[in-house]
Design an enzyme around this catalytic site. Structure first.
Site, PDB file in Angstrom:
ATOM      1  N   ASP A  56       6.430   2.069   6.664  1.00  0.00           N
ATOM      2  CA  ASP A  56       4.785   1.114   6.796  1.00  0.00           C
ATOM      3  C   ASP A  56       3.784   1.970   5.514  1.00  0.00           C
ATOM      4  O   ASP A  56       3.053   3.093   5.912  1.00  0.00           O
ATOM      5  CB  ASP A  56       4.140   0.870   7.688  1.00  0.00           C
ATOM      6  CG  ASP A  56       2.464   0.608   7.432  1.00  0.00           C
ATOM      7  OD1 ASP A  56       2.427  -0.221   6.830  1.00  0.00           O
ATOM      8  OD2 ASP A  56       1.991   0.324   8.435  1.00  0.00           O
ATOM      9  N   HIS A  90       1.252  -1.299  -0.165  1.00  0.00           N
ATOM     10  CA  HIS A  90       0.128  -0.221  -0.178  1.00  0.00           C
ATOM     11  C   HIS A  90       1.040   1.839   0.051  1.00  0.00           C
ATOM     12  O   HIS A  90       2.030   1.264   0.264  1.00  0.00           O
ATOM     13  CB  HIS A  90      -1.205   0.270   1.357  1.00  0.00           C
ATOM     14  CG  HIS A  90      -0.463  -0.107   2.653  1.00  0.00           C
ATOM     15  ND1 HIS A  90      -0.328   1.422   3.221  1.00  0.00           N
ATOM     16  CD2 HIS A  90      -0.131  -0.705   3.203  1.00  0.00           C
ATOM     17  CE1 HIS A  90       0.437   1.127   4.128  1.00  0.00           C
ATOM     18  NE2 HIS A  90       0.497  -0.288   4.440  1.00  0.00           N
ATOM     19  N   GLU A 109      -4.837   1.599   2.976  1.00  0.00           N
ATOM     20  CA  GLU A 109      -4.982   0.716   3.370  1.00  0.00           C
ATOM     21  C   GLU A 109      -5.339   0.997   5.037  1.00  0.00           C
ATOM     22  O   GLU A 109      -6.050  -0.229   5.923  1.00  0.00           O
ATOM     23  CB  GLU A 109      -3.528   0.064   3.648  1.00  0.00           C
ATOM     24  CG  GLU A 109      -3.498  -1.268   4.016  1.00  0.00           C
ATOM     25  CD  GLU A 109      -2.488  -1.539   5.185  1.00  0.00           C
ATOM     26  OE1 GLU A 109      -2.752  -2.643   6.571  1.00  0.00           O
ATOM     27  OE2 GLU A 109      -2.757   0.035   6.541  1.00  0.00           O
ATOM     28  N   GLU A 110      -4.737   2.181   5.756  1.00  0.00           N
ATOM     29  CA  GLU A 110      -4.804   2.311   7.243  1.00  0.00           C
ATOM     30  C   GLU A 110      -6.372   3.052   7.339  1.00  0.00           C
ATOM     31  O   GLU A 110      -6.273   3.133   7.990  1.00  0.00           O
ATOM     32  CB  GLU A 110      -3.681   3.854   7.161  1.00  0.00           C
ATOM     33  CG  GLU A 110      -2.647   3.430   6.735  1.00  0.00           C
ATOM     34  CD  GLU A 110      -1.514   2.068   7.659  1.00  0.00           C
ATOM     35  OE1 GLU A 110      -2.768   1.897   8.743  1.00  0.00           O
ATOM     36  OE2 GLU A 110      -0.069   2.106   7.183  1.00  0.00           O
ATOM     37  N   HIS A 143       3.274   4.009  12.606  1.00  0.00           N
ATOM     38  CA  HIS A 143       2.283   4.885  12.313  1.00  0.00           C
ATOM     39  C   HIS A 143       3.135   5.904  13.761  1.00  0.00           C
ATOM     40  O   HIS A 143       2.148   6.192  14.343  1.00  0.00           O
ATOM     41  CB  HIS A 143       1.182   3.884  13.145  1.00  0.00           C
ATOM     42  CG  HIS A 143       0.435   3.114  12.759  1.00  0.00           C
ATOM     43  ND1 HIS A 143      -0.501   2.883  11.828  1.00  0.00           N
ATOM     44  CD2 HIS A 143       1.737   1.740  11.325  1.00  0.00           C
ATOM     45  CE1 HIS A 143      -0.829   1.242  11.396  1.00  0.00           C
ATOM     46  NE2 HIS A 143       0.162   1.790  10.833  1.00  0.00           N
TER      47      HIS A 143
END
Lengths: 340, 357
Positions: A171, A63, A199-200, A310
């Site tokens: 990420d 992603h 995605e998140e 994150h």
């Protein structure tokens, strides 16, 4: 190629606002792809021919989006109220620098500790009472530069010290990086690559991308939660930075394909690639929607162990990138060649 | 360098904020400041064994001495241990705000400067304590280097500073770690550029002795201000530091202090009211903007120590309004730094005309 990881990690691409990341990726792959297009959600779907036609249709996915903040309101004094985009632990926000797409910078302020009550001194503020300060003097002043809905990214600070890389958005730009690298090699079999959006915020992009590609198998390249830090018991550390590619039997969204797991283990042993099992049922990724796409897709996530996900600064080991890349490339040929 | 230009003032401020100087480890920033002061000071510029910088201006044989103080140290951490995986444990140096610690970028000042991250957990594995700041025992630093490399480059006792790249925000406002008190240092460099007559034959030196003291260890035990005010026996002292401006959550008297509205002149029981009145009168005459800060007790600055040196020193405090004090997100307004530097120079000029006190 080393500069490429820096370039895509430091690019801005909060969920729903992945355009500039996608542009960079298109530029990097357009001379190596046979077909590519951007779908209605913003996914970049790429097809590359290999030397041979595949026995099984394989999709590799990563992603493009990252977690960040979105401006929800501006106070009369010119402070920006915000909410999270994707899951962020509020403890990593106070004091952090953020940047907007037009270059405006701000900080997430906190009441000076000298003026705090004893309760306030140890409390992380809630979203409604944390603000981004861009130096504006009033709401009108702030709105000349920032509009509601503007997305704020963590200020990029990228460092490669020869052993590890520290950056925001590892990420899952590291996954994007590996797919770009694959696209730039000569493949044995035809394959699809999907650079997914959102995605998140609920695995949205991968859902439509998997529908469009309609694969038999999928490999998701991700970054996963390494908790191998002081204060966390060995048994709770999930996976370890530097110990190689991570695969798991199950996470919060997916039970992974046993045949693909066995294939990954066999290849890692045959080729001397470091592989570790995720030691917790935690997290989730695009595999969650891909494996349930249409009438089902055999799916495995191969992940980089990554600390401090994150947040402004995550950390990965350079050797783990090689392990994930090599394992994914070998496994993809096994799958596409029908040898699994 | 011409510090009457706001751009130049910003440049020197950003240079200062990028330097280390956690309390007790101020040598690097001291050398930078001493170099800078050498272009203006008529007398000696030196760095003592404690990393205090002193620069002498005016008539060194005069009976009257005025001390201008700003501390050069910054808050941070000190290395207390390195574990067998290479993670560093720390204790606080000064009043570090641990609410801003997790995932913070830091620089470990070992044999070389090393970029680190304060360890944290991802939200996926949250312990459910999202509302609570960590304790100092829970602070560990990850350099992303093998353990043997960490042990080769870092020793117990090394200092660690928060990293944030100095940046310009809207309306001349700037943000960086260490603006407390590099903003105050910058204001005194501005004063030095106005009063200093070295390399400028058109300027007359002041007819009394002025010591600019850039003091060490304010954030810990005010050591620098204590020993140098003892040594220099000032008649008067002006202490320049940062103080609180309005921001969300601040609802006491500081809620009316604004950035960009000039320095804060302090009234406190241990400060000299005549000096305060004189500074106010200089500001009023020149139409310089200022704001008033009143505190019923100690000022929380070096002034508390300087005022009671030997048989006592008449002392004033001038502060630059700041938001988010003791975090990486400190914000000040360049205009306030400039005004502070100019106001102090104007006070000295008027004093030499014999009008004061």
């Amino acid at each position: 190629m080393d500069n490429l990881l820096k370039k895509i990690c430091t690019a801005r691409g909060i969920s729903g606002d992945e355009g500039s990341v996608r542009e960079i990726i298109i530029n990097e792959i357009k001379d190596f792809a046979d077909e590519y297009y951007t779908d209605n959600l913003g996914n970049l779907i790429v097809f590359k021919k290999g030397k041979k036609r595949p026995v099984k249709k394989l999709m590799i996915s990563a992603h493009m989006d990252e977690v960040g903040l979105i401006v929800t309101d501006v106070t009369g004094d010119g402070y920006l109220r915000f909410d999270e985009v994707g899951g962020i632990d509020r403890r990593v926000l106070p004091g952090r620098r953020v940047v907007f797409s037009n270059g405006v910078s701000g900080v997430i302020g906190v009441k000076p500790i000298h003026l705090c009550t004893s309760d306030e001194r140890n409390a992380i503020p809630k979203y409604g009472s944390m603000f981004i300060d861009i130096g504006a003097e009033s709401r009108e002043d702030a709105l000349t530069h920032i509009s509601l809905g503007a997305c704020a990214c963590f200020e990029p600070l990228y460092e490669d010290n020869g052993f590890t890389i520290k950056s925001k958005a590892i990420d899952d730009r590291a996954g994007c990086f590996m797919m770009i690298k694959m696209l730039r090699t000569e493949l044995e079999y035809d394959m699809y690559f999907t650079f997914a959006v959102q995605e998140e915020v609920g695995l949205n992009g991968a859902k439509t991308a998997a529908y469009s590609v309609n694969p038999d198998f999928a490999i998701v390249l991700e970054s996963t939660t390494a908790a191998d830090v002081p204060g966390v018991a060995e048994a709770k550390q999930v996976c370890n930075v530097g110990d190689g590619a991570v695969i798991g039997y199950m996470d919060r969204r997916t039970i992974y394909d046993r045949g693909m797991i066995n294939g990954a283990v066999r290849l890692s042993e045959e080729k001397g690639i470091k592989l570790q099992f995720k030691r917790a049922v935690a997290g989730g990724n695009d595999a969650g929607v891909i494996h349930q796409s249409r009438s089902g897709v055999r799916t495995l996530a191969i992940s980089l162990p990554c600390r401090y996900l994150h947040a402004q600064q995550s950390l990965i080991a350079k050797s783990d990138i090689d392990d994930v890349y090599n394992l994914a490339l070998l496994l993809s040929a096994e799958i596409a060649g029908g040898r699994l | 360098m011409d510090l009457s230009s706001i751009d130049n003032l910003k440049k020197i401020l950003f240079d200062l904020c990028a330097l280390s100087g956690v309390s007790g480890d101020e040598r690097e920033v001291a050398e930078c400041c001493a170099d800078f002061l050498s272009q203006y000071a008529e007398g000696e510029v030196s760095i003592d064994d404690f990393n205090n910088v002193t620069a002498f201006f005016g008539d060194e044989n005069a009976d009257t001495t005025v001390l201008l103080d700003a501390h050069i140290d910054r808050i941070g951490f000190i290395v207390t241990g390195i574990d067998d995986k290479g993670f560093i444990s720390v204790d606080k140096v000064g009043g570090v705000d641990l609410r801003t610690a997790l995932d913070a970028p830091v620089i470990v000042h070992g044999k070389e400067n090393l970029n680190g991250i304060i360890c944290c957990m991802p939200p996926h594995l949250s312990d459910g304590n999202e509302d609570k700041a960590p304790e100092i025992d829970g602070i560990h630093i990850d350099l992303g280097l093998p353990c043997d490399k960490v042990k080769e480059l870092v020793s117990v006792g090394d200092r660690i500073s928060f990293y944030s790249k100095p940046a310009e925000f809207m309306n001349n406002r700037v943000s960086a770690a260490a603006l407390d008190n590099r903003a105050g240092v910058c204001a005194l460099l501005r004063t030095a550029s106005i009063i200093g007559s070295r390399n400028n034959q058109h300027k007359a030196p002041l007819p009394f002795r002025v010591v600019i003291l850039l003091s060490c260890q304010e954030e810990t035990y005010a050591t620098g201000a204590k020993i140098q005010s003892f040594k220099n026996e000032p008649d008067e002292a002006i202490c320049v530091d940062v103080s609180f401006a309005n921001q969300p959550g601040v609802d006491d008297q500081y809620s009316s202090i604004e950035l960009g509205k000039g320095p804060m002149l302090c009234i406190a029981p241990n400060l000299n009211r005549n000096m305060y009145d004189a500074i106010v009168s200089v500001a009023d005459n020149l139409e310089y903007e200022y704001q008033i800060e009143v505190t019923g007790g100690r000022t929380g600055t070096n002034a508390d120590s300087i005022a009671v040196t030997k048989s006592g020193v008449k002392t004033a405090v001038i502060s630059i309004p700041q938001r988010n004090m003791h975090t990486q997100a400190e914000i000040v307004d360049l205009y306030d730094i400039d005004e502070t530097g100019k106001l102090i120079a104007a006070y000295l000029r008027r004093k030499c005309a014999g009008e004061v006190l």
